[in-house]
Design a protein around this motif. Structure first.
Motif, PDB file in Angstrom:
ATOM      1  N   GLY A  88       0.812  -1.212   0.000  1.00 41.49           N
ATOM      2  CA  GLY A  88       0.000   0.000   0.000  1.00 41.49           C
ATOM      3  C   GLY A  88       0.843   1.259   0.000  1.00 41.49           C
ATOM      4  N   LEU A  89       1.909   1.285   0.803  1.00 39.72           N
ATOM      5  CA  LEU A  89       2.784   2.456   0.839  1.00 39.72           C
ATOM      6  C   LEU A  89       3.537   2.624  -0.483  1.00 39.72           C
ATOM      7  CD1 LEU A  89       4.220   2.158   4.474  1.00 39.72           C
ATOM      8  CD2 LEU A  89       2.534   3.806   3.628  1.00 39.72           C
ATOM      9  N   LEU A  90       3.942   1.512  -1.085  1.00 36.20           N
ATOM     10  CA  LEU A  90       4.622   1.599  -2.380  1.00 36.20           C
ATOM     11  C   LEU A  90       3.677   2.122  -3.460  1.00 36.20           C
ATOM     12  CD1 LEU A  90       6.730  -1.697  -2.403  1.00 36.20           C
ATOM     13  CD2 LEU A  90       7.569   0.655  -2.197  1.00 36.20           C
ATOM     14  N   LEU A  91       2.428   1.666  -3.440  1.00 37.53           N
ATOM     15  CA  LEU A  91       1.453   2.153  -4.419  1.00 37.53           C
ATOM     16  C   LEU A  91       1.208   3.645  -4.228  1.00 37.53           C
ATOM     17  CD1 LEU A  91      -1.185  -0.748  -4.400  1.00 37.53           C
ATOM     18  CD2 LEU A  91       0.381  -0.147  -6.253  1.00 37.53           C
ATOM     19  N   ALA A  92       1.085   4.082  -2.974  1.00 36.46           N
ATOM     20  CA  ALA A  92       0.873   5.506  -2.708  1.00 36.46           C
ATOM     21  C   ALA A  92       2.072   6.322  -3.158  1.00 36.46           C
ATOM     22  CB  ALA A  92       0.610   5.720  -1.214  1.00 36.46           C
ATOM     23  N   GLY A  93       3.287   5.815  -2.887  1.00 34.91           N
ATOM     24  CA  GLY A  93       4.480   6.517  -3.341  1.00 34.91           C
ATOM     25  C   GLY A  93       4.558   6.596  -4.851  1.00 34.91           C
ATOM     26  N   GLY A  94       4.172   5.497  -5.522  1.00 31.00           N
ATOM     27  CA  GLY A  94       4.157   5.506  -6.985  1.00 31.00           C
ATOM     28  C   GLY A  94       3.155   6.502  -7.548  1.00 31.00           C
ATOM     29  N   GLU A  95       2.001   6.601  -6.907  1.00 33.49           N
ATOM     30  CA  GLU A  95       0.997   7.566  -7.367  1.00 33.49           C
ATOM     31  C   GLU A  95       1.480   9.002  -7.177  1.00 33.49           C
ATOM     32  OE1 GLU A  95      -3.384   5.637  -6.886  1.00 33.49           O
ATOM     33  OE2 GLU A  95      -2.336   6.041  -5.014  1.00 33.49           O
ATOM     34  N   LEU A  96       2.136   9.256  -6.063  1.00 32.40           N
ATOM     35  CA  LEU A  96       2.666  10.603  -5.840  1.00 32.40           C
ATOM     36  C   LEU A  96       3.727  10.951  -6.882  1.00 32.40           C
ATOM     37  CD1 LEU A  96       2.999  10.598  -1.929  1.00 32.40           C
ATOM     38  CD2 LEU A  96       1.287  11.802  -3.294  1.00 32.40           C
ATOM     39  N   TRP A  97       4.546   9.987  -7.234  1.00 30.98           N
ATOM     40  CA  TRP A  97       5.587  10.216  -8.238  1.00 30.98           C
ATOM     41  C   TRP A  97       4.966  10.471  -9.615  1.00 30.98           C
ATOM     42  CZ3 TRP A  97       7.284   7.770 -12.703  1.00 30.98           C
ATOM     43  CH2 TRP A  97       8.542   8.181 -13.177  1.00 30.98           C
ATOM     44  N   VAL A  98       3.945   9.662  -9.950  1.00 36.05           N
ATOM     45  CA  VAL A  98       3.288   9.813 -11.257  1.00 36.05           C
ATOM     46  C   VAL A  98       2.548  11.141 -11.321  1.00 36.05           C
ATOM     47  CG1 VAL A  98       1.446   8.892 -12.740  1.00 36.05           C
ATOM     48  CG2 VAL A  98       3.099   7.335 -11.671  1.00 36.05           C
ATOM     49  N   SER A  99       1.958  11.587 -10.186  1.00 40.35           N
ATOM     50  CA  SER A  99       1.200  12.843 -10.202  1.00 40.35           C
ATOM     51  C   SER A  99       2.092  14.038 -10.515  1.00 40.35           C
ATOM     52  CB  SER A  99       0.523  13.056  -8.841  1.00 40.35           C
ATOM     53  OG  SER A  99       1.490  13.261  -7.822  1.00 40.35           O
ATOM     54  N   GLN A 100       3.406  13.894 -10.326  1.00 40.54           N
ATOM     55  CA  GLN A 100       4.335  14.980 -10.653  1.00 40.54           C
ATOM     56  C   GLN A 100       4.905  14.866 -12.056  1.00 40.54           C
ATOM     57  OE1 GLN A 100       6.397  16.303  -6.571  1.00 40.54           O
ATOM     58  NE2 GLN A 100       7.082  14.306  -7.258  1.00 40.54           N
ATOM     59  N   ALA A 101       4.572  13.808 -12.773  1.00 42.45           N
ATOM     60  CA  ALA A 101       5.132  13.586 -14.106  1.00 42.45           C
ATOM     61  C   ALA A 101       4.821  14.723 -15.068  1.00 42.45           C
ATOM     62  CB  ALA A 101       4.645  12.249 -14.659  1.00 42.45           C
ATOM     63  N   PRO A 102       3.576  15.232 -15.158  1.00 39.98           N
ATOM     64  CA  PRO A 102       3.319  16.349 -16.079  1.00 39.98           C
ATOM     65  C   PRO A 102       4.177  17.561 -15.787  1.00 39.98           C
ATOM     66  CG  PRO A 102       1.258  15.379 -15.344  1.00 39.98           C
ATOM     67  CD  PRO A 102       2.341  14.784 -14.505  1.00 39.98           C
ATOM     68  N   ARG A 103       4.403  17.872 -14.540  1.00 39.24           N
ATOM     69  CA  ARG A 103       5.209  19.029 -14.192  1.00 39.24           C
ATOM     70  C   ARG A 103       6.671  18.814 -14.584  1.00 39.24           C
ATOM     71  NH1 ARG A 103       3.878  20.128  -8.031  1.00 39.24           N
ATOM     72  NH2 ARG A 103       5.062  22.032  -8.473  1.00 39.24           N
ATOM     73  N   ARG A 104       7.161  17.587 -14.408  1.00 36.73           N
ATOM     74  CA  ARG A 104       8.533  17.309 -14.810  1.00 36.73           C
ATOM     75  C   ARG A 104       8.687  17.397 -16.315  1.00 36.73           C
ATOM     76  NH1 ARG A 104       8.034  13.218 -10.961  1.00 36.73           N
ATOM     77  NH2 ARG A 104       7.715  11.681 -12.616  1.00 36.73           N
ATOM     78  N   LEU A 105       7.661  16.902 -17.023  1.00 34.78           N
ATOM     79  CA  LEU A 105       7.725  16.950 -18.491  1.00 34.78           C
ATOM     80  C   LEU A 105       7.713  18.380 -18.992  1.00 34.78           C
ATOM     81  CD1 LEU A 105       5.315  13.999 -19.437  1.00 34.78           C
ATOM     82  CD2 LEU A 105       7.823  14.031 -19.549  1.00 34.78           C
ATOM     83  N   ARG A 106       6.914  19.245 -18.310  1.00 34.47           N
ATOM     84  CA  ARG A 106       6.889  20.650 -18.716  1.00 34.47           C
ATOM     85  C   ARG A 106       8.239  21.306 -18.488  1.00 34.47           C
ATOM     86  NH1 ARG A 106       1.642  20.600 -16.366  1.00 34.47           N
ATOM     87  NH2 ARG A 106       2.486  21.534 -14.461  1.00 34.47           N
ATOM     88  N   ARG A 107       8.902  20.960 -17.376  1.00 36.95           N
ATOM     89  CA  ARG A 107      10.215  21.544 -17.106  1.00 36.95           C
ATOM     90  C   ARG A 107      11.248  21.078 -18.119  1.00 36.95           C
ATOM     91  NH1 ARG A 107       8.888  20.454 -11.588  1.00 36.95           N
ATOM     92  NH2 ARG A 107      10.226  18.608 -11.653  1.00 36.95           N
ATOM     93  N   LEU A 108      11.154  19.764 -18.468  1.00 38.51           N
ATOM     94  CA  LEU A 108      12.094  19.246 -19.469  1.00 38.51           C
ATOM     95  C   LEU A 108      11.856  19.884 -20.823  1.00 38.51           C
ATOM     96  CD1 LEU A 108      12.158  15.434 -18.514  1.00 38.51           C
ATOM     97  CD2 LEU A 108      13.951  17.133 -18.136  1.00 38.51           C
ATOM     98  N   GLY A 109      10.585  20.112 -21.177  1.00 37.48           N
ATOM     99  CA  GLY A 109      10.255  20.731 -22.462  1.00 37.48           C
ATOM    100  C   GLY A 109      10.746  22.172 -22.510  1.00 37.48           C
ATOM    101  N   GLY A 110      10.636  22.890 -21.376  1.00 36.87           N
ATOM    102  CA  GLY A 110      11.088  24.274 -21.335  1.00 36.87           C
ATOM    103  C   GLY A 110      12.602  24.350 -21.445  1.00 36.87           C
ATOM    104  N   ALA A 111      13.293  23.385 -20.842  1.00 34.92           N
ATOM    105  CA  ALA A 111      14.752  23.386 -20.907  1.00 34.92           C
ATOM    106  C   ALA A 111      15.248  23.095 -22.316  1.00 34.92           C
ATOM    107  CB  ALA A 111      15.317  22.359 -19.933  1.00 34.92           C
ATOM    108  N   ALA A 112      14.447  22.252 -23.045  1.00 31.86           N
ATOM    109  CA  ALA A 112      14.849  21.937 -24.421  1.00 31.86           C
ATOM    110  C   ALA A 112      14.655  23.161 -25.298  1.00 31.86           C
ATOM    111  CB  ALA A 112      14.003  20.769 -24.956  1.00 31.86           C
TER     112      ALA A 112
END
Length: 373
Positions: free
Chosen positions: A349-373
């Protein structure tokens, strides 16, 4: 703690208290109805019913707390997202893990409550419950002294009481004793009293008659008496030493079972050890339930149609974790190292919650990577 942490934690605790109160009331009333029929039907008083109801309360709370934590986390996250409060905090630079920090603290508080319940309150209440049950089973007056009914306290005994007066007198008593193979004795009395003596309960009969029939010769002898004392100890099954169940044992006895404990519970050392570790794993399951509920809703953005998909996903994940816990319980006590399985469900359960928290930040990371490119 920052103001945001205090605010979110206060919201979670308030909702948790509300949902816990509702769920405990529903679950407790459901159990109390069956308990009421059983105890009152056996002639017990309302005070005894209240005592037994209160003794079942710690176990009811133990079952409800993980569900309440999950519902509180889901409801709180849904409301904060609908009001755009979490969106504002994310815009200020809060990551999903940072947002979940007060939720983790909330889960730790609930886990602490569960630890106290499972390791102290539930075993103690269970022990008192079983002891009171044994006492009531020996309570002759509550079980057999009922008016207007033919009762059979034990094999070969039949008892009938027409009425019981306000002073406790038994009016128009009829008692038949057929335990002997050679004779059958019938007692009748205008009134009688039930007495508790040091050597056992007695039935004191007044203005009655004793009829003894010799079953071999068919001879009937009749004796009239003004008072007669009948020993009622035969109506009560001899008290036997009671063996404790697993739920009554202390955590130390479960983790380090002695030969005497193994013989008392008729269980294997592996099964007792798994039960002991479950008392630490179940609180962690409450923590993971809260984290799953909150993390799942962070996967969605604000929508006029609500976050029903995320709520459904959180419910499914919780059911998966609970299913794994059920499977682990069924097989964990069969091997020496099976106690490790007690922690499988909460860790997943804790691993699933941690995975969801990580995935929920994926769009923001992708936007930062796109801006850097």
């Amino acid at each position: 703690m920052t103001k945001f942490d205090k605010y979110l934690l206060s919201q979670l605790l308030t909702l948790f208290g509300f949902f816990s109160l509702v769920l405990v009331a529903v679950y407790w009333i459901n159990r109390a109805v069956g308990l009421f029929d059983q105890l009152i039907g056996d002639g017990q008083s309302a005070l005894v019913f209240l005592q037994f109801s209160l003794l079942t309360l710690p176990n009811v709370i133990r079952l409800v707390l993980p569900v309440s934590a999950f519902v509180a986390a889901v409801y709180c996250a849904n409301r904060l997202i609908s009001d755009s409060e979490l969106v504002v905090m994310q815009a200020t630079g809060f990551s999903s893990f940072r947002l979940a920090r007060p939720v983790f603290g909330f889960g730790v508080i609930v886990a602490g409550m569960m630890l106290i319940l499972m390791n102290w309150l539930v075993p103690a209440s269970r022990t008192v419950f079983e002891e009171r049950s044994a006492e009531i089973s020996q309570d002759l007056s509550a079980q057999f002294l009922k008016e207007g009914a033919f009762l059979h306290p034990s094999a070969g005994l039949t008892l009938y009481i027409r009425d019981i007066s306000a002073r406790g007198e038994l009016l128009d008593l009829f008692l038949t004793d057929e335990r002997s193979k050679t004779e059958r004795t019938t007692y009748t009395a205008r009134r009688a009293l039930f007495l508790r003596a040091s050597e056992g309960p007695k039935l004191l009969m007044f203005n009655g008659m004793m009829q003894t029939l010799d079953t071999k010769t068919g001879r009937l002898s009749v004796t009239h008496f003004s008072d007669f004392t009948y020993d009622m100890a035969a109506m009560i099954a001899p008290a036997q030493s009671r063996n404790r169940s697993r739920a009554e044992l202390s955590t130390r006895e479960l983790l380090y079972p002695t030969p005497a404990v193994l013989q008392e519970t008729q269980s294997s050392a592996a099964a007792l050890r798994f039960e002991g570790h479950s008392r630490f794993a179940q609180p962690l399951l409450a923590l993971s339930s809260a984290m799953i509920g909150f993390a799942s809703l962070l996967l969605g953005a604000f929508s006029r149609f609500g976050l029903w998909r995320q709520i459904l996903a959180a419910t499914v994940l919780l059911l998966v974790v609970q299913s794994i816990s059920t499977v682990a319980t069924s097989i964990g006590g069969t091997s020496e190292d099976g106690w490790i399985l007690a922690y499988a469900a909460p860790m997943l359960g804790l691993l699933l919650a941690g995975g969801e928290l990580w995935v929920s930040q994926a769009p923001r990371r992708l936007r930062r990577l796109g801006g850097a490119a």
